[in-house]
Structures are given as structure tokens and as C-alpha cells.
Design a protein around this motif. Structure first.
Motif, PDB file in Angstrom:
ATOM      1  N   SER A   1     -18.090 -12.551  16.784  1.00 16.10           N
ATOM      2  CA  SER A   1     -17.240 -12.084  16.121  1.00 16.10           C
ATOM      3  C   SER A   1     -16.008 -11.481  16.724  1.00 16.10           C
ATOM      4  O   SER A   1     -14.531 -11.658  16.328  1.00 16.10           O
ATOM      5  N   ARG A   2     -16.091 -11.195  18.171  1.00 17.18           N
ATOM      6  CA  ARG A   2     -14.905 -11.115  19.079  1.00 17.18           C
ATOM      7  C   ARG A   2     -14.135 -12.493  19.232  1.00 17.18           C
ATOM      8  O   ARG A   2     -12.870 -12.384  19.136  1.00 17.18           O
ATOM      9  N   LYS A   3     -14.630 -13.625  19.139  1.00 25.66           N
ATOM     10  CA  LYS A   3     -13.976 -14.806  19.343  1.00 25.66           C
ATOM     11  C   LYS A   3     -13.440 -15.019  18.082  1.00 25.66           C
ATOM     12  O   LYS A   3     -12.150 -15.500  17.953  1.00 25.66           O
ATOM     13  N   LEU A   4     -13.883 -14.640  16.805  1.00 23.92           N
ATOM     14  CA  LEU A   4     -13.413 -15.126  15.479  1.00 23.92           C
ATOM     15  C   LEU A   4     -12.071 -14.159  15.623  1.00 23.92           C
ATOM     16  O   LEU A   4     -11.047 -14.578  15.050  1.00 23.92           O
ATOM     17  N   ILE A   5     -12.190 -12.894  16.056  1.00 26.95           N
ATOM     18  CA  ILE A   5     -11.117 -11.895  15.897  1.00 26.95           C
ATOM     19  C   ILE A   5      -9.991 -12.431  16.504  1.00 26.95           C
ATOM     20  O   ILE A   5      -8.921 -12.544  16.110  1.00 26.95           O
ATOM     21  N   LEU A   6     -10.226 -12.881  17.912  1.00 25.27           N
ATOM     22  CA  LEU A   6      -8.997 -13.158  18.874  1.00 25.27           C
ATOM     23  C   LEU A   6      -8.451 -14.507  18.012  1.00 25.27           C
ATOM     24  O   LEU A   6      -7.396 -14.716  18.231  1.00 25.27           O
ATOM     25  N   THR A   7      -9.353 -15.516  17.706  1.00 24.68           N
ATOM     26  CA  THR A   7      -8.668 -16.698  16.920  1.00 24.68           C
ATOM     27  C   THR A   7      -7.848 -16.255  15.874  1.00 24.68           C
ATOM     28  O   THR A   7      -6.714 -16.668  15.888  1.00 24.68           O
ATOM     29  N   HIS A   8      -8.418 -15.397  15.090  1.00 25.23           N
ATOM     30  CA  HIS A   8      -7.717 -15.160  14.038  1.00 25.23           C
ATOM     31  C   HIS A   8      -6.486 -14.199  14.198  1.00 25.23           C
ATOM     32  O   HIS A   8      -5.250 -14.453  13.571  1.00 25.23           O
ATOM     33  N   PHE A   9      -6.747 -13.272  15.298  1.00 25.41           N
ATOM     34  CA  PHE A   9      -5.587 -12.528  15.863  1.00 25.41           C
ATOM     35  C   PHE A   9      -4.507 -13.555  16.101  1.00 25.41           C
ATOM     36  O   PHE A   9      -3.223 -13.385  16.048  1.00 25.41           O
ATOM     37  N   ALA A  10      -4.671 -14.639  17.111  1.00 28.92           N
ATOM     38  CA  ALA A  10      -3.719 -15.539  17.568  1.00 28.92           C
ATOM     39  C   ALA A  10      -2.871 -16.188  16.359  1.00 28.92           C
ATOM     40  O   ALA A  10      -1.714 -16.117  16.509  1.00 28.92           O
TER      41      ALA A  10
ATOM     42  N   ALA B   1      -2.713 -15.206  13.297  1.00 31.33           N
ATOM     43  CA  ALA B   1      -1.890 -14.041  12.656  1.00 31.33           C
ATOM     44  C   ALA B   1      -0.637 -13.752  13.404  1.00 31.33           C
ATOM     45  O   ALA B   1       0.242 -13.544  12.849  1.00 31.33           O
ATOM     46  N   LEU B   2      -0.962 -13.726  14.419  1.00 34.89           N
ATOM     47  CA  LEU B   2       0.390 -13.444  15.493  1.00 34.89           C
ATOM     48  C   LEU B   2       1.490 -14.521  15.248  1.00 34.89           C
ATOM     49  O   LEU B   2       2.625 -14.212  15.220  1.00 34.89           O
ATOM     50  N   LEU B   3       1.135 -15.729  15.251  1.00 35.66           N
ATOM     51  CA  LEU B   3       2.087 -16.596  15.273  1.00 35.66           C
ATOM     52  C   LEU B   3       2.667 -16.691  13.588  1.00 35.66           C
ATOM     53  O   LEU B   3       3.629 -16.936  13.496  1.00 35.66           O
ATOM     54  N   ALA B   4       1.770 -16.542  12.745  1.00 35.80           N
ATOM     55  CA  ALA B   4       2.188 -16.353  11.468  1.00 35.80           C
ATOM     56  C   ALA B   4       3.145 -15.346  11.195  1.00 35.80           C
ATOM     57  O   ALA B   4       4.216 -15.327  10.576  1.00 35.80           O
ATOM     58  N   VAL B   5       2.808 -14.129  11.665  1.00 35.66           N
ATOM     59  CA  VAL B   5       3.464 -13.137  11.715  1.00 35.66           C
ATOM     60  C   VAL B   5       4.900 -13.216  12.315  1.00 35.66           C
ATOM     61  O   VAL B   5       6.027 -12.924  11.849  1.00 35.66           O
ATOM     62  N   LEU B   6       5.041 -13.991  13.386  1.00 34.95           N
ATOM     63  CA  LEU B   6       6.186 -14.209  13.935  1.00 34.95           C
ATOM     64  C   LEU B   6       7.413 -15.293  13.188  1.00 34.95           C
ATOM     65  O   LEU B   6       8.417 -15.035  12.965  1.00 34.95           O
ATOM     66  N   ALA B   7       6.477 -16.207  12.584  1.00 34.21           N
ATOM     67  CA  ALA B   7       7.367 -16.902  11.616  1.00 34.21           C
ATOM     68  C   ALA B   7       7.566 -16.247  10.269  1.00 34.21           C
ATOM     69  O   ALA B   7       8.832 -16.288   9.804  1.00 34.21           O
ATOM     70  N   VAL B   8       7.133 -15.351   9.887  1.00 36.37           N
ATOM     71  CA  VAL B   8       7.098 -14.406   8.996  1.00 36.37           C
ATOM     72  C   VAL B   8       8.304 -13.533   9.206  1.00 36.37           C
ATOM     73  O   VAL B   8       9.085 -13.391   8.316  1.00 36.37           O
ATOM     74  N   VAL B   9       8.459 -12.907  10.263  1.00 35.50           N
ATOM     75  CA  VAL B   9       9.260 -11.929  10.747  1.00 35.50           C
ATOM     76  C   VAL B   9      10.646 -12.687  10.941  1.00 35.50           C
ATOM     77  O   VAL B   9      11.679 -12.186  10.327  1.00 35.50           O
ATOM     78  N   TYR B  10      10.516 -13.774  11.653  1.00 35.82           N
ATOM     79  CA  TYR B  10      11.793 -14.700  11.537  1.00 35.82           C
ATOM     80  C   TYR B  10      12.463 -14.890  10.364  1.00 35.82           C
ATOM     81  O   TYR B  10      13.545 -14.645   9.788  1.00 35.82           O
ATOM     82  N   ALA B  11      11.608 -15.695   9.338  1.00 38.46           N
ATOM     83  CA  ALA B  11      11.748 -15.971   7.952  1.00 38.46           C
ATOM     84  C   ALA B  11      12.538 -14.614   7.209  1.00 38.46           C
ATOM     85  O   ALA B  11      13.578 -14.759   6.600  1.00 38.46           O
ATOM     86  N   LEU B  12      11.802 -13.600   7.495  1.00 39.30           N
ATOM     87  CA  LEU B  12      12.344 -12.166   6.706  1.00 39.30           C
ATOM     88  C   LEU B  12      13.693 -11.718   7.185  1.00 39.30           C
ATOM     89  O   LEU B  12      14.727 -11.413   6.422  1.00 39.30           O
ATOM     90  N   ASP B  13      13.892 -11.821   8.539  1.00 42.10           N
ATOM     91  CA  ASP B  13      15.054 -11.377   9.307  1.00 42.10           C
ATOM     92  C   ASP B  13      16.182 -12.479   8.501  1.00 42.10           C
ATOM     93  O   ASP B  13      17.134 -11.783   8.401  1.00 42.10           O
ATOM     94  N   ARG B  14      15.878 -13.724   8.622  1.00 45.96           N
ATOM     95  CA  ARG B  14      17.144 -14.674   8.027  1.00 45.96           C
ATOM     96  C   ARG B  14      17.265 -14.330   6.575  1.00 45.96           C
ATOM     97  O   ARG B  14      18.441 -14.248   6.198  1.00 45.96           O
TER      98      ARG B  14
END
Length: 459
Positions: free
Chosen positions: A6-15, A17-30
Motif C-alpha cells: 500500500s505504501r509503495k502504491l501510495i508513493l508511486t501514485h504520489f510521484a 500525482a506530483l508531476l501531474a500537479v506540476l503540469a497542471v499548476v504551470y498550465a493554470l498559471d499560464r
């Protein structure tokens, strides 16, 4: 920290999600920047362009009314002049209410020039009324015309600046939009690639031990209950492997119990019965052990044959199951077992045990007669040899149930409790007809001094 699945899956999904959030944050800022530029184009640049054009048109219309008034001296043109003047002043007030327009349009300067222009019109109107027409025209052509050109020039400058600002912002939107699209695509691709790599690594990490468990399942399915998968992990799969080993042990026990079960009735046999009694004794909860026996079964089997006797045994097993099924809400609390031959066992809560016993006595007496021939049913007995080979009369079969109750305090082990039930059954078999007897009822009879009541002690 224990790195579980469960922790492995959480870390994988977190990583991911973090990349996706960075892309989304950049896109939202633009997107926010582009949205701000579009907002300014619509609500500032377009507004200034349209307003300046409208004010120039209004100013020219006012000048046109002034010239016509000087030529025709028609009061209606004076009204038009004043109406256009009010429209121009209304547009000026609207500009003054918008902070961005004040810094660009200088409405105070426009207001000053327009007030001077309207004052000159008043002078022209007085000169016309004094019949000084030449002076009125001169005033209009020189001073009024100069004021109109100044206001128009200021408004045209405002319009041109707004158009330039709009062009600049449009180019900025185009440039930022292109850059944002490229960077967003790159971030998205990186997110997908890293996500796929993490997902593959996690999948391999999980699938390999699962394949070992699959192989172990096949081995156990083949009857090799001693096979154990080689999985040394500290996550959920490791726990599953441990549980798998426990399951294999339990299956091994159940297989033994299955082999112990009666082939005739399918009910658990002696090993399961002894284990169940021991479990209930150890739990220290009040329960009853009912020893079920058929009276005059051996003469019946000798008379009608062992095959027909087996049918009676199977029917009694079905009767027990049916009696249990009449109360499905309590089914899980009742244990049925087949000791062998015509001996059965019921283990249940005392009240439930008495209910089943009473039901068995009633149903047995109703149905057992159909196993006899019509002739024997009418006679009410059969002729069969006893153990010494002498022919004797035997009544139709009856059923006897002996009920012994304990909460783990009286009986040291299952064998002692079973022996007590068997002893009580032998006493009850001496009674006529089908019946069930509880231990406390027997003790009352024994205490009353009944001569036929044997005396014994509980261990």
C-alpha cells in the motif's frame, strides 16, 4: 519504515500525482496570465477604442448641430447641440469611473475643453441674437474649431494607443499560448513515462510473488498440503504468504475431518465431534451435548437387511438437518455429527438443543413407520432373532435423545462428557416410546428414589 504494498502504491501514485500537479499548476498559471490579457483586451482596450470612436462621433455631431444653428438659426439644432453635449459628458463620466481609463484618456482635460466649447456656443448664440452674424461665424471657425480639433486629437490618440495595446496583448497571448502548450506537452509526456516506469516496477514487484502463490495453490489443489512458497517479504504479500501457510494447515486438518466424516450421512465424524466438544468446553460458555440413538434398530436391520437400514440412517441425518433448517437464524450455533451406525450428536445452546430434540422426537415418530411393511405397521412389531438367535417380538423403532449440559466447569475433557451422555442415554432407552431426557430431569428422578434409576457420578 516498513515499505508495504500500500505504501509503495501510495508513493508511486504520489510521484505521478506530483508531476501531474506540476503540469497542471504551470498550465493554470499560464492560463491565468492569458485570461488576464484577454480580460484586459475585452474590458479595457475594446472599451477605450469603442468609447473614443463614439465620443468623436458625438463631438462631430455636436459641431454639425452648431454649424447648422449658425446658418439656419433653428432652435431645434440648439436642442440637438445640447443633447449631444450631454451624451459627450455622460461618456466622460463613464471614463472617470474606470481607473485604467483615467490614466490613459485624461477625462478632466477633455471635460475642460468641452466646457469651453459649450461656453463659446453660448457666445455665438448671443452674437446671433444681436445680429452680429459675422462675429459668430468667426468665433466658430477659429476658437470653436480649434477646441474640437484638440478634443478629437486627444480621443484619436486614445484610440490609437488602445489599438496598439490590444495588438501587443494579442501577440503576447499568441506567444505565451504556444510556449505554454509546448511545456505542458513535455510535462505531460514526462509524467506518463515516469508513471509507466513506476507502474511497471510496482507490478513486477507484486506479480512475481503472486505467481509463486499461484504455483503453491496448484500444489495444494493436487493434495500437497505441505508445500510452502518461498516468499520472504515484510509487506502484505509476505503476510498473505504466512496466511497461505496457515490456510494449508487448516486445509490439511479439514481434509482429515472430511475423511473422518460419515460416508452415509456426510455429517462430521468422531474426530470433529471430539474437537467441537473440546472447543466449547475451553470457551467456558454453556452448551448442551445431545446423544441421539435409535431404539430397536439392529432387529430392524436384521429383519429388512442392511441396505434398508442404511436408508433409515440417512433419513435420520436428513431429519436432523431439516430440524436445524427450521431456524436458519441459529444455524451457525448448532453442530451435527454422526458417531456411527444409529448414533448421532447434536451440540447447541441448551434451549436450542431442547427445541431440536423435541422436533426430532415428533418428526421421527411421524415418518419412521413408512420404512416398515404395511403388515408390520398394522401389527406394531416385527419378529427377529435376538443376540442369542432366539426369535422375539420387537416394537417399531423409536428415538432416544440424552441431553447433558456444561459450561466447562464439570467435565475435564470431551471423553468424560460423552461418556456421561452415553450413560444417560442407556437409562433413557429403558423408557417406552420416543423421548428425550435432560440430565437435570434424570437427577430429579434419581433423587426421588426411583428404583429403576441407576446412580452414577460426574467426573
Amino acid at each position: 519504515m516498513k515499505l508495504t504494498i500500500s505504501r509503495k502504491l501510495i508513493l508511486t501514485h504520489f510521484a505521478m500525482a506530483l508531476l501531474a500537479v506540476l503540469a497542471v499548476v504551470y498550465a493554470l498559471d499560464r492560463f491565468r496570465t492569458l485570461n488576464d490579457l484577454a480580460f484586459k483586451i475585452i474590458h479595457e482596450d475594446f472599451y477605450l477604442i469603442n468609447t473614443s470612436k463614439s465620443m468623436i462621433d458625438t463631438l462631430l455631431a455636436q459641431e454639425n448641430a452648431e454649424k447648422k444653428y449658425l446658418v439656419l438659426r433653428d432652435p431645434s439644432f440648439e436642442k440637438i447641440f445640447r443633447q449631444r453635449g450631454r451624451e459627450f459628458e455622460g461618456a466622460l463620466k463613464a471614463l472617470q469611473r474606470r481607473p485604467f481609463a483615467v490614466s490613459k484618456a485624461n477625462p478632466e482635460r477633455l471635460k475642460e475643453l468641452h466646457n469651453r466649447y459649450q461656453s463659446l456656443f453660448q457666445r455665438e448664440r448671443r452674437l446671433i441674437s444681436e445680429d452680429r452674424i459675422e462675429e459668430a461665424f468667426t468665433l466658430s471657425e477659429k476658437e470653436s474649431r480649434l477646441l474640437i480639433e484638440r478634443m478629437a486629437s486627444q480621443l484619436r490618440s486614445l484610440q490609437q494607443n488602445a489599438e496598439k495595446e490590444m495588438d501587443f496583448r494579442m501577440n503576447t497571448i499568441n506567444r505565451l499560448g504556444t510556449t505554454a502548450s509546448r511545456i505542458t506537452l513535455v510535462l505531460t509526456a514526462v509524467t506518463l513515462i515516469i508513471g509507466l516506469l513506476l507502474a511497471m516496477a510496482t507490478t513486477i514487484n507484486i506479480s512475481r510473488p503472486l505467481k509463486k502463490l499461484e504455483k503453491a495453490t496448484e500444489r495444494i489443489g493436487e493434495g500437497n498440503f505441505d508445500y510452502r512458497p518461498d516468499i520472504a517479504r515484510h509487506d502484505e504479500i509476505g503476510s498473505l504468504a504466512q496466511a497461505f501457510g496457515y490456510m494449508a494447515e487448516r486445509l490439511k486438518e479439514l481434509e482429515a475431518l472430511h475423511l473422518d466424516a460419515s460416508p452415509l450421512t456426510g455429517l462430521p465424524g468422531n474426530l470433529a465431534i471430539e474437537k467441537e466438544i473440546g472447543r466449547r468446553l475451553s470457551e467456558k460458555h454453556l452448551f448442551s451435548l445431545c446423544h441421539v440413538d435409535l431404539d430397536n434398530f439392529k432387529p430392524f436391520a436384521d429383519h429388512y437387511g442392511y441396505a434398508w437400514g442404511s436408508e433409515v440412517i440417512k433419513e435420520v441425518g436428513l431429519m436432523l438437518v431439516a430440524a436445524l433448517g427450521r431456524r436458519p437464524d441459529l444455524e451457525n450455533d448448532v453442530f451435527l455429527g454422526h458417531i456411527g451406525g444409529d448414533d448421532f450428536v447434536i451440540i447447541a445452546d441448551p434451549r436450542r438443543a431442547e427445541e431440536i430434540s423435541g422436533e426430532m422426537v415428533r418428526v421421527f415418530d411421524e415418518q419412521i413407520t413408512r420404512f416398515y411393511s404395511e403388515k408390520d405397521r398394522n401389527k406394531g412389531f416385527i419378529i427377529a432373532r435376538d443376540r442369542q438367535g432366539i426369535y422375539r417380538k420387537y416394537p417399531l423403532m423409536t428415538i432416544t435423545i440424552a441431553i447433558v449440559t456444561d459450561d466447562g466447569q464439570r467435565f475435564a475433557n470431551p471423553l468424560v462428557m460423552a461418556k456421561r451422555a452415553a450413560t444417560l442415554k442407556e437409562y433413557a432407552k429403558a423408557m417406552p416410546g420416543s423421548n428425550y431426557i435432560k440430565e437435570e430431569d434424570f437427577e430429579k428422578e434419581a433423587g426421588s428414589g426411583a428404583e429403576s434409576a441407576p446412580s452414577f457420578k460426574c467426573s
